[in-house]
Design an enzyme around this catalytic site. Structure first.
Site, short mmCIF file in Angstrom:
data_model
loop_
_atom_site.label_atom_id
_atom_site.label_comp_id
_atom_site.label_asym_id
_atom_site.label_seq_id
_atom_site.Cartn_x
_atom_site.Cartn_y
_atom_site.Cartn_z
N HIS A 191 0.84 -1.20 0.00
CA HIS A 191 0.00 0.00 0.00
C HIS A 191 0.87 1.24 0.00
O HIS A 191 1.69 1.44 0.89
CB HIS A 191 -0.93 -0.01 1.22
CG HIS A 191 -2.00 -1.05 1.10
ND1 HIS A 191 -2.53 -1.71 2.18
CD2 HIS A 191 -2.63 -1.55 0.00
CE1 HIS A 191 -3.46 -2.58 1.75
NE2 HIS A 191 -3.53 -2.49 0.44
N GLU A 194 1.39 3.96 3.01
CA GLU A 194 1.83 3.50 4.32
C GLU A 194 3.34 3.64 4.41
O GLU A 194 4.09 2.67 4.41
CB GLU A 194 1.32 2.06 4.53
CG GLU A 194 -0.21 2.03 4.50
CD GLU A 194 -0.82 0.64 4.30
OE1 GLU A 194 -0.08 -0.35 4.37
OE2 GLU A 194 -2.04 0.57 4.07
N ARG A 249 -3.36 4.58 -2.31
CA ARG A 249 -3.18 3.26 -1.69
C ARG A 249 -2.75 2.18 -2.69
O ARG A 249 -1.91 1.33 -2.40
CB ARG A 249 -4.50 2.86 -1.03
CG ARG A 249 -4.63 1.40 -0.59
CD ARG A 249 -6.02 1.19 0.02
NE ARG A 249 -6.37 -0.20 0.21
CZ ARG A 249 -6.29 -0.84 1.38
NH1 ARG A 249 -5.79 -0.24 2.44
NH2 ARG A 249 -6.69 -2.09 1.50
N HIS A 317 2.47 -3.34 6.84
CA HIS A 317 1.52 -2.26 6.53
C HIS A 317 1.53 -1.25 7.67
O HIS A 317 2.17 -1.46 8.69
CB HIS A 317 0.09 -2.83 6.41
CG HIS A 317 -0.12 -3.69 5.21
ND1 HIS A 317 -0.92 -3.32 4.16
CD2 HIS A 317 0.36 -4.92 4.89
CE1 HIS A 317 -0.92 -4.27 3.24
NE2 HIS A 317 -0.15 -5.26 3.67
N GLU A 392 0.62 -4.44 11.13
CA GLU A 392 0.22 -3.04 11.00
C GLU A 392 1.10 -2.27 11.97
O GLU A 392 1.05 -2.49 13.18
CB GLU A 392 -1.26 -2.86 11.37
CG GLU A 392 -2.24 -3.61 10.45
CD GLU A 392 -2.50 -2.89 9.13
OE1 GLU A 392 -1.84 -1.86 8.84
OE2 GLU A 392 -3.37 -3.36 8.37
O1 0X9 Z 1 -6.83 -3.94 4.55
C1 0X9 Z 1 -5.65 -4.30 4.43
O2 0X9 Z 1 -5.16 -4.71 3.42
C2 0X9 Z 1 -4.76 -4.21 5.67
N1 0X9 Z 1 -4.97 -2.98 6.36
S1 0X9 Z 1 -4.46 -1.57 5.73
O3 0X9 Z 1 -4.96 -0.50 6.53
N2 0X9 Z 1 -2.88 -1.52 5.83
O4 0X9 Z 1 -4.86 -1.52 4.37
C3 0X9 Z 1 -5.10 -5.33 6.60
C4 0X9 Z 1 -5.04 -6.66 5.99
C5 0X9 Z 1 -5.35 -7.73 7.00
N3 0X9 Z 1 -5.98 -8.82 6.39
C6 0X9 Z 1 -7.32 -9.07 6.50
N4 0X9 Z 1 -8.04 -8.43 7.36
N5 0X9 Z 1 -7.78 -9.98 5.70
ZN ZN Z 2 -1.89 -1.62 4.06
#
Ligand code: 0X9
Ligand code: ZN
Length: 792
Positions: A191, A194, A249, A317, A392
Site C-alpha cells: 500500500h 503507508e 493506496r 503495513h 500493521e
Molecule cells: O486492509 C488491508 O489490506 C490491511 N490494512 S491496511 O490498513 N494496511 O490496508 C489489513 C489486511 C489484514 N488482512 C485481512 N483483514 N484480511
Molecule cells: Zn496496508
C-alpha cells in the site's frame, strides 16, 4: 471569509502548530527542494486551511465530515484545524459552525512547509530513518547497502511494476553454513501511502547486516537463515503518493474505464473475490480483474514459489499496531497445530516489541480486524504453507498514515525485535512446551511423572529420551518417553532426601535432527529438589481458630468477612473448598442474586491467628510454606477489574506486614496459592496472614473467599548417625551400610592404627564422640563401646 491574510504571519502560525503537533503537513513533506515541488500538494490545490471553533460535539462532527483532511492531532471543540473546499466551508458556515481562515490555499502552504523541512533536513545528521525517503532514495539505499556489505547481500530484481519500475530484493545471509538454510521473506509497501512500511523493511535489512558480528542474536540469525527482503512491492504507487496524492493506496494500473489502481492486498489468489474486496475500479479495495492480475503480486508470488525454503513471512503495513495471522478472508482458523503456533509466535513477537519500547501491537487473527479476501498472508499460508503474518505498524490512529517522521526510527527499531523472535522460530524444528513436573519439588525415592508437549513445526518428533541422574555428578540414565499425540510421558526416579535430581530431554526428529530441552542438555540440565514434606498446620475453617475480622481503616459497608456457608452466585462460590466441609471465610455469605451482599464502599480485613512456621515436627532443617485456597471475582457489574485483594504475611504477630500477592485475576473459582515463608519474613511461631478485599471502583461486584490455610514444611527427616557403622558388609571402605558387624570393627582398627583423622572420636579421656585432634586410646575404647552397643 477573510481574503486579506498575511501569508508570512499565517505561515508562522501553522509552523508553530506543526511543531507542537507534527502531523500531516510536516510529514507529508520532507523532500529536497530540487526534487518535484510541489510534491503531493497539488491534490490539495484550492483547499482552505481553517481553524474550527465548535460549540458542540455535533458541530465538530459536522466540520470533520465536511473536511478534506483533518490537520489537528487531537480535534477538540475549542480548536480543530482542517482543510476544506470553499464550497464545503460555505455550507459549514451556513449551518452555524464558527471558523477562522488560516490560509486560502493549502497547496501553497504545503510547498512552503516542504521547502522549510527540506532545508532543515540538509543540515541534520545522516540518519536515513529520520525522514521519509522517495522511491529513488530507496533505490539508492539498496545500492549503498550492496556496496557496504558485499559479503552479506546480493541484489536481485524479482519483477517490474506496471509502469516498469524494478521491484528489487536483497538476499541476505552470512557466508558459509548449510547450503539449504531456512528462509524468511519480508516485504513492504503493498500500500503506497503507508510510508513507514518500506522504511521498516529497509531498516530490517540494514540492521541485520550492520549488527552482524556484534549482536549475538543477529549473528545467529544470519548464520542460520537466508533473508529475502523486498522493501517496496508497489514503487509506482509509492512514487505517486509523493508526487500527486499523499493518500494513494493502490498500484497504478489503468483500469481502462477511467479508474486507476488495483489494491494489491486484494489481488492474491486465496479466496480471491470474497468479502472486503471490491469489483469496482474506483474503489480503494479494488481486487483487479483476476487473481494475480498485477505484475507486483505476480513478482512476489513467483519468488515465493521459486524459493525452496521459505518458512515465515511478514507483509508490513500501517497503521493500527497489530500482529495479524491467517485467515483474513473469513472467520476461519488455520488447522492445528498451526493455529496454536500462529498465536504463540504472534504473541511472542508482540511481547518482544512491547518489551523493547512499551508499544503494544495487538496479536490477533486477521479476520478479527475485518474480513478481507485476497490478501497476501492468506495465500502465502493457505497456498504455500508458510507462516505468514501481516503487521500493521504505528500508530493507532492519531496521525495514521502520516506518522510523523520522528517516529520512524522508534517504529522500525521495535519491529526488529519481532524479526529476531521470528528468526528463532524458523530454526526450531519442533516446539517444546508445558513440561511437567512443575514446582521443582519431589518426594524421596519416588517415581514422578514427567510429560512434555512436542509440537511439530518444520519437523516432527520420532523419539524423546529422558536423561536423568541423582545428584550433580555421574552418568545420566536414559529412558524412552512414550507418545500420545504430541504429548510424551515417562517417569523421573528420585533418590535420597536432600539429593536433587537432574534431567534433560533429547528429541529426535523425522529429519534426524536432535533437539535438547533445556538447550544446554547435560551441561545445563533441569533440576528438581528432593525433599520430604510434612504438614505443620491445616485450618479447614470448619471452626473459627481465632481469626480477626475488621481492622482500623476498613470502610466496607457490606460484604464484611464472615465464617459461613456461602450462597452461590455468578460471582460467589456455592461450596467451600474443603471436600468434606461446608464453611469458609467469605465476604458476605448470603446472596439473593448476583452482587447482593458483595463488598461495597471500601475494604474489609481478615487476619489469621498466629501460626507456627518455625518448628517442623521431625525435620532437621526445613523450609516453611504457607498456602491457602482463594476465591476472587471482580469482572462483573460496573467498573469491572478495578478492585483487588491484597494478601500480606507477618512474621511478628502482626506488627509488620509484607505483601504476598495482590489478587486481580478473576478466576471465579478456587485457586491454591503457595509461598515460601522465608522469601517474605523470617519464619517464626508468630506468623499471621491478612486478607484485605476492597471495592474501589463504584458499583463493581467484588466477592472473595478463603479456605484451607496450611503450613507445610519441606526438608529431610533427622537421621541419627550411627558412628560405629563405617563399612559396607565385608568391605573396608568407610561407607555406612546400616549394619554394625566385624568388618566395621576391623576397618576402624585399621584407621586407628594409621592415626587417621576419621578415627578421632573423643576428646582425651572423655568418651563423648567429639574429635579433639589426636587419635589415642580413648578413641579406641569409645569406638569399642559404640560397636558393642550396635546401632540404634
Ligand atoms: O486492509 C488491508 O489490506 C490491511 N490494512 S491496511 O490498513 N494496511 O490496508 C489489513 C489486511 C489484514 N488482512 C485481512 N483483514 N484480511
Ligand atoms: Zn496496508
Amino acid at each position: 471569509m477573510s481574503g486579506s491574510t498575511n501569508a508570512r504571519s499565517l505561515f508562522a502560525r501553522v509552523a508553530l502548530a506543526v511543531a507542537a503537533c507534527p502531523l500531516a503537513l510536516a510529514s507529508a513533506a520532507g523532500e529536497a527542494p530540487h526534487m518535484h515541488l510541489p510534491t503531493n500538494a497539488a491534490a490539495h490545490a484550492g483547499e482552505i486551511l481553517v481553524r474550527v471553533q465548535a460549540r458542540t460535539p455535533a458541530e465538530l462532527d459536522r466540520a470533520i465530515d465536511a473536511a478534506s483532511s483533518v490537520v489537528s492531532c487531537r480535534p477538540s471543540l475549542a480548536r480543530t484545524d482542517l482543510t476544506i473546499s470553499p464550497a464545503d466551508l460555505a455550507r459549514l458556515a451556513q449551518s452555524g459552525v464558527r471558523s477562522e481562515v488560516l490560509h486560502t490555499d493549502v497547496s501553497v502552504l504545503i510547498a512552503q512547509e516542504q521547502a522549510q523541512i527540506a532545508a532543515s533536513r540538509l543540515q541534520r545528521g545522516a540518519d536515513w530513518y529520520e525522514t521519509y525517503k522517495t522511491q529513488a532514495e530507496f533505490e539508492a539505499k539498496i545500492d549503498a547497502l550492496a556496496a557496504a556489505y558485499p559479503a552479506l547481500v546480493t541484489i536481485e530484481t524479482i519483477g517490474n511494476s506496471i509502469q516498469g519500475k524494478p521491484i528489487r530484493m536483497m538476499r541476505i545471509t552470512a557466508p558459509g553454513g548449510s547450503t539449504a538454510k531456512p528462509q524468511i521473506l519480508f516485504n513492504g509497501c503493498q500500500h503506497a501511502r503507508e510510508w513507514v512500511s518500506p522504511a521498516t523493511v529497509m531498516f530490517i535489512a540494514e540492521e541485520l547486516m550492520s549488527s552482524y558480528g556484534s549482536r549475538p542474536e543477529t549473528t545467529a540469525a544470519l548464520d542460520g537463515i537466508e533473508f529475502l527482503i523486498v522493501p517496496m512491492v508497489n514503487p509506482d504507487g509509492y512514487e505517486y503518493s509523493w508526487t500527486n496524492q499523499r493518500l494513494w493506496r493502490k498500484n497504478r494500473r489503468n483500469n481502462g474505464n477511467g479508474t486507476t489502481g488495483v489494491d494489491l492486498n486484494r489481488n492474491w489468489a486465496y479466496e480471491w473475490g470474497g468479502t472486503g474486496s471490491s469489483g469496482s475500479g474506483s474503489s480503494d479495495t479494488y481486487r483487479g480483474t483476476s487473481p494475480f492480475s498485477e505484475p507486483e503480486t505476480q513478482a512476489l508470488r513467483d519468488l515465493i514459489i521459486a524459493e525452496p525454503g521459505i518458512r515465515a513471512h511478514v507483509d508490513f503495513h500501517s497503521f493500527s499496531q497489530l500482529v495479524l495471522w491467517p485467515f483474513g478472508y473469513d472467520f476461519v482458523d488455520a488447522p492445528e497445530p498451526d493455529k496454536s503456533l500462529f498465536e504463540e509466535l504472534g504473541t511472542e513477537m508482540s511481547d518482544a516489541i512491547f518489551g523493547h519500547s512499551g508499544f503494544f501491537y495487538d496479536p490477533i487473527r486477521s479476520s478479527d480486524l475485518y474480513p478481507a479476501a485476497g490478501d497476501a498472508s492468506d495465500w502465502v499460508y493457505g497456498d504455500q504453507g508458510v507462516f505468514s503474518y501481516t503487521f500493521e505498524l504505528r500508530d493507532t490512529g492519531l496521525d495514521g498514515f502520516e506518522l510523523p517522521a520522528e517516529f520512524i526510527r522508534p517504529t522500525v527499531e521495535e519491529n526488529f525485535e519481532a524479526v529476531l523472535v521470528m528468526s528463532d522460530f524458523v530454526t526450531e524444528p519442533v516446539r517444546v512446551s508445558q513440561t511437567s513436573p512443575e514446582g521443582g519439588f519431589a518426594a524421596p525415592n519416588a517415581l514422578v511423572p514427567i510429560s512434555v508437549d512436542v509440537l511439530p513445526v518444520f519437523e516432527s518428533a520420532t523419539d524423546v529420551t529422558l536423561h536423568q541422574r541423582v545428584g550433580s555428578s555421574g552418568a545420566f540414565d536414559a529412558s524412552s518417553l512414550s507418545a500420545s499425540g504430541a504429548t510424551w510421558s515417562g517417569m523421573l526416579t528420585t533418590g535420597a532426601c536432600g539429593e536433587a535430581i537432574e534431567y534433560y530431554l533429547e528429541i529426535t526428529t523425522d529429519q534426524g535432527l536432535t533437539v535438547l530441552e533445556p538447550a544446554g542438555g547435560a551441561m545445563a540440565p533441569a533440576t528438581m529438589a528432593v525433599l520430604d514434606s510434612e504438614l505443620g498446620l491445616f485450618d479447614d475453617a470448619e471452626i473459627d481458630t481465632g481469626w480477626t475480622v475488621g481492622a482500623s481503616g476498613d470502610t466496607a459497608s457490606t460484604g464484611i468477612w464472615e465464617l459461613a456457608n456461602p450462597v452461590g452466585t455468578a460471582a460467589q462460590p456455592e461450596d467451600d473448598h474443603t471436600p468434606s466441609g461446608t464453611l469458609c471465610w467469605v465476604t458476605g455469605a448470603s446472596a439473593t442474586s448476583l452482587g447482593s451482599n458483595d463488598i461495597d464502599n471500601g475494604g474489609t480485613t481478615l487476619v489469621s491467628p498466629p501460626m507456627d512456621a518455625a518448628t517442623a515436627p521431625s525435620f532437621d532443617q526445613a523450609d516453611a510454606y504457607v498456602s491457602y485456597s482463594r476465591w476472587y471475582s471482580n469482572d462483573q457489574g460496573q467498573s469491572p477489574n478495578a478492585d483487588e485483594m491484597v494478601v500480606s504475611i507477618s512474621g511478628d504477630n502482626g506488627s509488620t506486614w509484607q505483601t504476598l500477592e495482590t489478587v486481580r485475576s478473576n478466576a471465579n473459582a478456587w485457586v491454591r496459592a503457595e509461598f515460601r515463608v522465608a522469601d517474605f519474613v523470617t519464619p517464626s511461631d508468630q506468623v499471621r496472614l491478612r486478607f484485605v478485599a476492597s471495592d474501589i471502583g463504584g458499583g463493581s461486584i467484588v466477592e472473595a473467599a478463603i479456605d484451607d490455610v496450611a503450613i507445610d514444611f519441606r526438608g529431610c527427616e533427622a537421621v541419627s548417625a550411627c558412628v560405629a557403622d563405617v563399612t559396607t558388609t565385608g568391605t573396608a571402605n568407610g561407607t555406612p551400610d546400616g549394619a554394625v558387624d566385624l568388618s566395621d570393627f576391623s576397618y576402624y582398627l585399621s584407621l586407628w592404627s594409621a592415626a587417621a583423622t576419621t578415627a578421632d572420636v573423643t576428646t582425651t579421656g572423655t568418651a563423648n564422640g567429639v574429635p579433639d585432634g589426636s587419635v589415642d586410646l580413648s578413641d579406641f575404647s569409645y569406638y569399642l563401646s559404640l560397636w558393642s552397643a550396635g546401632c540404634p
